[in-house]
Design a protein around this motif. Structure first.
Motif, PDB file in Angstrom:
ATOM      1  N   HIS A 119       0.816  -1.210   0.000  1.00  0.00           N
ATOM      2  CA  HIS A 119       0.000   0.000   0.000  1.00  0.00           C
ATOM      3  C   HIS A 119       0.851   1.262   0.000  1.00  0.00           C
ATOM      4  O   HIS A 119       0.393   2.331  -0.384  1.00  0.00           O
ATOM      5  N   ILE A 120       2.110   1.157   0.413  1.00  0.00           N
ATOM      6  CA  ILE A 120       3.019   2.315   0.407  1.00  0.00           C
ATOM      7  C   ILE A 120       3.418   2.698  -1.019  1.00  0.00           C
ATOM      8  O   ILE A 120       3.620   3.850  -1.340  1.00  0.00           O
ATOM      9  N   GLU A 140       5.212  10.769  -2.119  1.00  0.00           N
ATOM     10  CA  GLU A 140       4.744  11.813  -1.191  1.00  0.00           C
ATOM     11  C   GLU A 140       5.456  11.806   0.149  1.00  0.00           C
ATOM     12  O   GLU A 140       5.230  12.676   0.980  1.00  0.00           O
ATOM     13  N   VAL A 141       6.289  10.791   0.374  1.00  0.00           N
ATOM     14  CA  VAL A 141       6.950  10.703   1.680  1.00  0.00           C
ATOM     15  C   VAL A 141       8.112  11.698   1.757  1.00  0.00           C
ATOM     16  O   VAL A 141       8.961  11.746   0.865  1.00  0.00           O
ATOM     17  N   PRO A 173       3.467  10.038   7.031  1.00  0.00           N
ATOM     18  CA  PRO A 173       2.362  10.524   6.198  1.00  0.00           C
ATOM     19  C   PRO A 173       1.038  10.043   6.772  1.00  0.00           C
ATOM     20  O   PRO A 173      -0.038  10.503   6.392  1.00  0.00           O
ATOM     21  N   THR A 174       1.085   9.107   7.697  1.00  0.00           N
ATOM     22  CA  THR A 174      -0.005   8.437   8.398  1.00  0.00           C
ATOM     23  C   THR A 174       0.740   7.457   9.294  1.00  0.00           C
ATOM     24  O   THR A 174       1.927   7.218   9.057  1.00  0.00           O
ATOM     25  N   GLU A 222       0.229   4.063  10.492  1.00  0.00           N
ATOM     26  CA  GLU A 222       0.113   2.601  10.572  1.00  0.00           C
ATOM     27  C   GLU A 222       1.450   1.951  10.903  1.00  0.00           C
ATOM     28  O   GLU A 222       1.560   1.159  11.847  1.00  0.00           O
ATOM     29  N   ARG A 238       2.486  15.047   3.857  1.00  0.00           N
ATOM     30  CA  ARG A 238       2.409  14.360   2.563  1.00  0.00           C
ATOM     31  C   ARG A 238       2.846  15.351   1.502  1.00  0.00           C
ATOM     32  O   ARG A 238       2.156  16.355   1.288  1.00  0.00           O
ATOM     33  N   TRP A 279      -4.653  16.400  12.130  1.00  0.00           N
ATOM     34  CA  TRP A 279      -5.780  15.461  12.134  1.00  0.00           C
ATOM     35  C   TRP A 279      -5.808  14.699  13.431  1.00  0.00           C
ATOM     36  O   TRP A 279      -4.944  14.872  14.298  1.00  0.00           O
ATOM     37  N   GLU A 293      -5.953  10.586  14.221  1.00  0.00           N
ATOM     38  CA  GLU A 293      -5.995   9.266  13.599  1.00  0.00           C
ATOM     39  C   GLU A 293      -6.269   8.246  14.678  1.00  0.00           C
ATOM     40  O   GLU A 293      -5.577   8.181  15.686  1.00  0.00           O
ATOM     41  N   HIS A 348      -6.729   4.240  15.690  1.00  0.00           N
ATOM     42  CA  HIS A 348      -6.289   2.897  15.269  1.00  0.00           C
ATOM     43  C   HIS A 348      -6.736   1.904  16.330  1.00  0.00           C
ATOM     44  O   HIS A 348      -6.261   1.971  17.464  1.00  0.00           O
ATOM     45  N   THR A 372     -12.843   9.751   6.720  1.00  0.00           N
ATOM     46  CA  THR A 372     -12.976   8.327   6.382  1.00  0.00           C
ATOM     47  C   THR A 372     -12.876   7.458   7.619  1.00  0.00           C
ATOM     48  O   THR A 372     -12.138   7.766   8.563  1.00  0.00           O
ATOM     49  N   SER A 408      -9.142   1.891  11.147  1.00  0.00           N
ATOM     50  CA  SER A 408      -8.482   3.182  11.325  1.00  0.00           C
ATOM     51  C   SER A 408      -9.387   4.258  10.763  1.00  0.00           C
ATOM     52  O   SER A 408     -10.194   3.979   9.858  1.00  0.00           O
ATOM     53  N   TRP A 409      -9.295   5.448  11.323  1.00  0.00           N
ATOM     54  CA  TRP A 409     -10.235   6.506  10.950  1.00  0.00           C
ATOM     55  C   TRP A 409      -9.614   7.874  11.229  1.00  0.00           C
ATOM     56  O   TRP A 409      -8.819   8.036  12.145  1.00  0.00           O
ATOM     57  N   ALA A 410      -9.995   8.849  10.395  1.00  0.00           N
ATOM     58  CA  ALA A 410      -9.390  10.169  10.543  1.00  0.00           C
ATOM     59  C   ALA A 410     -10.280  11.283   9.995  1.00  0.00           C
ATOM     60  O   ALA A 410     -11.036  11.064   9.044  1.00  0.00           O
TER      61      ALA A 410
HETATM   62  C1  86X Z   1      -4.052   6.360   3.534  1.00  0.00           C
HETATM   63  C2  86X Z   1      -5.135   5.570   5.557  1.00  0.00           C
HETATM   64  C3  86X Z   1      -5.632   5.766   6.982  1.00  0.00           C
HETATM   65  C4  86X Z   1      -5.000   6.256   9.279  1.00  0.00           C
HETATM   66  C5  86X Z   1      -6.714   6.765   7.083  1.00  0.00           C
HETATM   67  O1  86X Z   1      -7.291   7.194   6.131  1.00  0.00           O
HETATM   68  C6  86X Z   1      -7.177   7.090   8.456  1.00  0.00           C
HETATM   69  C7  86X Z   1      -6.066   7.265   9.435  1.00  0.00           C
HETATM   70  N1  86X Z   1      -4.575   6.058   7.922  1.00  0.00           N
HETATM   71  C8  86X Z   1      -4.301   6.661   4.972  1.00  0.00           C
HETATM   72  N2  86X Z   1      -2.803   6.987   3.088  1.00  0.00           N
HETATM   73  C9  86X Z   1      -1.642   6.353   3.244  1.00  0.00           C
HETATM   74  O2  86X Z   1      -1.585   5.248   3.749  1.00  0.00           O
HETATM   75  C10 86X Z   1      -0.457   7.044   2.829  1.00  0.00           C
HETATM   76  C11 86X Z   1       0.795   6.443   2.977  1.00  0.00           C
HETATM   77  C12 86X Z   1       1.914   7.125   2.556  1.00  0.00           C
HETATM   78 CL1  86X Z   1       3.447   6.424   2.718  1.00  0.00          CL
HETATM   79  C13 86X Z   1       1.803   8.411   2.007  1.00  0.00           C
HETATM   80  F1  86X Z   1       2.925   9.047   1.641  1.00  0.00           F
HETATM   81  C14 86X Z   1       0.570   9.011   1.856  1.00  0.00           C
HETATM   82  C15 86X Z   1      -0.570   8.325   2.278  1.00  0.00           C
HETATM   83  N3  86X Z   1      -1.794   8.897   2.143  1.00  0.00           N
HETATM   84  C16 86X Z   1      -2.870   8.218   2.525  1.00  0.00           C
END
Ligand code: 86X
Length: 510
Positions: A106-107, A113-114, A133-134, A136, A165, A182, A184, A186, A253, A283-285
């Protein structure tokens, strides 16, 4: 060429003059919401004192006027999640590259964007470190460590923090910024049922923030497979709409992650039967984007319009002295009014600044979006009354001093409701139900939010994106609303003509 020059310089002169007038008085917006939405937005967030631009592109200063709105929403949400036994915590800002890589799948798409820290002073770091960026990858190794048996579940944590990001598409204050605030959340559960239930409880809190606090109508629903968080099982969201631009905007979300992260991070537990099992996660934000949506939906040509529930100042009291009037009496009446209001729990202030005229103050507090203005002049003093002027519809109401508290309470509640009703009526006027591709394209060209029967196939959604690509940006699915209208037997997908499975909202989006 000469003609062009002339035209150019005269229009430049015009806009220069506009700006000069603006500079002299410090008042008024030079762009109109319906004429040039983009410029209007940038102007209103700055003039309304929410934002100051910063010398790094995509980064903005959140001024006190913003932070007080954020803190009010934060106080509400924080209290609600505490009732749900969710606890606050704080994890570090930095991520080691090895952990960040752990969930490669998923990364991958997000990698560009990192943002990375590569040096301390002039010395290269041995190992560069990423900025979250989040979280997890920051948090889940510790979930793995902390969760052993079923007695360790559920584990429900939240953090209020900033994330970074490094986006490249046009940055917009609040809506798309490179750093934002935000919360977040988990959480980890023993069963899917518990996780499913929480997803919807959190989504309801997000609806509440938008509808009850920000007075913005939203649609609750499920994201398509293509638009969901790729690392999760399913994604729910609240979706708002901006009529001027005809764009949907994801408001917040709430994801059910299923067991994907449990697998990757080995978040296992021994269940009651003594068997090894994997946790179910959510997870939610929601972020400071909420404030941008509020500005876009309610703001007007005079400036910001703040819903009373989130306004740092709900009532601004302005003295209106005249040459031969009882200035002392007016000042005292203003002080008494604010004191009464504050004692009754309103957020009220008086503007005693001496170097500004009452008229200037009116415009200034309108620009800042204060929901209610109270003017006190000689006539009001004589009649033992105050004059109230509503920011939302400019209506004027004289109220007797001895009924101040009950009437202000009523007016503010009315403003809150009216903002929602007007926003909902404008949003609803932009919703169009279509059945065919031609109707879809027609509605899209009229900046609609489109409700259409869909076969729910990812390939078809990709095809819709491809077929609508253009300078305005492609259309995509926004969500399948939980409230589904009846889907008649034999209804076909608007895009593929295969049998439709559900109604789904489509449109351009932020
Ligand atoms: C998705 C997912 C999720 C916790 C949420 O929407 C609620 C709170 N996280 C976030 N997402 C990424 O995983 C992500 C990862 C990287 Cl490395 C990045 F550079 C940007 C991202 N943007 C969104």
């Amino acid at each position: 060429m000469a003609g062009g020059d002339t035209k150019n310089s005269s229009s430049n002169a015009k806009s220069r003059k506009k700006k000069e007038v603006k500079k002299e008085t410090g008042l008024g917006l030079s762009s109109k919401k319906d004429e040039n939405f983009g410029e209007w937005y940038s102007e209103v967030v700055v003039s309304g004192e929410l934002i100051e631009y910063y010398d790094i592109s995509g980064c903005y200063i959140l001024r006190p006027w913003t932070m007080s709105i954020w803190e009010i929403m934060q106080a509400f949400f924080d209290a609600e999640i505490k009732k749900m036994k969710i606890k606050n915590c704080y994890f570090p800002l930095f991520v080691s590259p090895s952990v960040l890589q752990k969930e490669k799948d998923h990364i991958e798409g997000f990698a560009p964007e990192v943002a990375w820290v590569t040096k301390s002073g002039q010395t290269d770091l041995e190992v560069p470190i990423a900025i979250r960026p989040t979280s997890e990858t920051v948090m889940y190794p510790y979930y793995s460590k902390w969760i052993r048996g079923h007695r360790d579940l559920p584990l429900k944590l939240n953090q209020w923090c900033n994330v970074v990001r490094w986006e490249f598409s046009n940055p917009t204050p609040f809506i798309r910024s490179r750093e934002f605030l935000w919360q977040e959340g988990h959480t980890a559960f023993a069963t899917k049922e518990e996780a499913d239930k929480e997803v919807l409880e959190i989504l309801e809190l997000y609806r509440c923030i938008y509808e009850e606090y920000l007075a913005i109508p939203v649609i609750k629903g499920k994201k398509s497979e293509h638009e969901k968080f790729a690392g999760g099982l399913y994604t729910t969201s609240v979706e708002a709409f901006v009529p001027q631009t005809g764009r949907g905007i994801q408001g917040a979300t709430s994801h059910c992650l299923g067991q994907n992260f449990a697998k990757m991070f080995e978040i296992n537990f021994e269940n009651e039967k003594g068997e090894k099992a994997m946790v179910w996660q959510n997870s939610w934000a929601y972020s400071t984007r909420t404030i941008g949506v509020m500005v876009m939906v309610h703001g007007d040509d005079k400036g910001l319009v703040l819903p009373p529930k989130v306004a740092a100042v709900q009532v601004i009291v302005i003295p209106v002295p005249y040459k031969d009037a009882d200035t002392d009496g007016i000042i005292k009446a203003c002080e008494a009014t604010v004191e009464t209001l504050i004692k009754s729990g309103f957020r009220a202030e008086v503007d005693f600044r001496e170097n500004y005229s009452p008229g200037w103050k009116y415009s200034n507090w309108e620009l800042k979006g204060v929901p209610l203005r109270i003017e006190i002049g000689p006539k009001d003093l004589a009649n033992q009354q105050v004059r109230c002027v509503r920011r939302d519809n400019s209506s004027k109401i004289d109220i007797p001093m001895d009924k101040l508290v009950v009437q202000v309470e009523e007016i503010l509640a009315n403003i809150q409701q009216n903002l929602f009703d007007v926003a909902k009526q404008k949003r609803d006027a932009c919703i169009q139900i279509v059945k065919t591709w031609d109707e879809f394209m027609e509605a899209l060209s009229h900046k609609k939010m489109i409700l259409a029967p869909w076969c729910d196939e990812e390939e078809v959604e990709k095809d819709v994106k491809a077929r609508t690509k253009g300078e305005m940006g492609a259309a995509k699915s926004l969500c399948s609303p939980f409230e589904q209208p009846a889907l008649d037997e034999g209804t076909l997908c608007f895009a593929s003509s295969k049998p439709a499975k559900k109604w789904t909202y489509w449109g351009r989006s932020y």
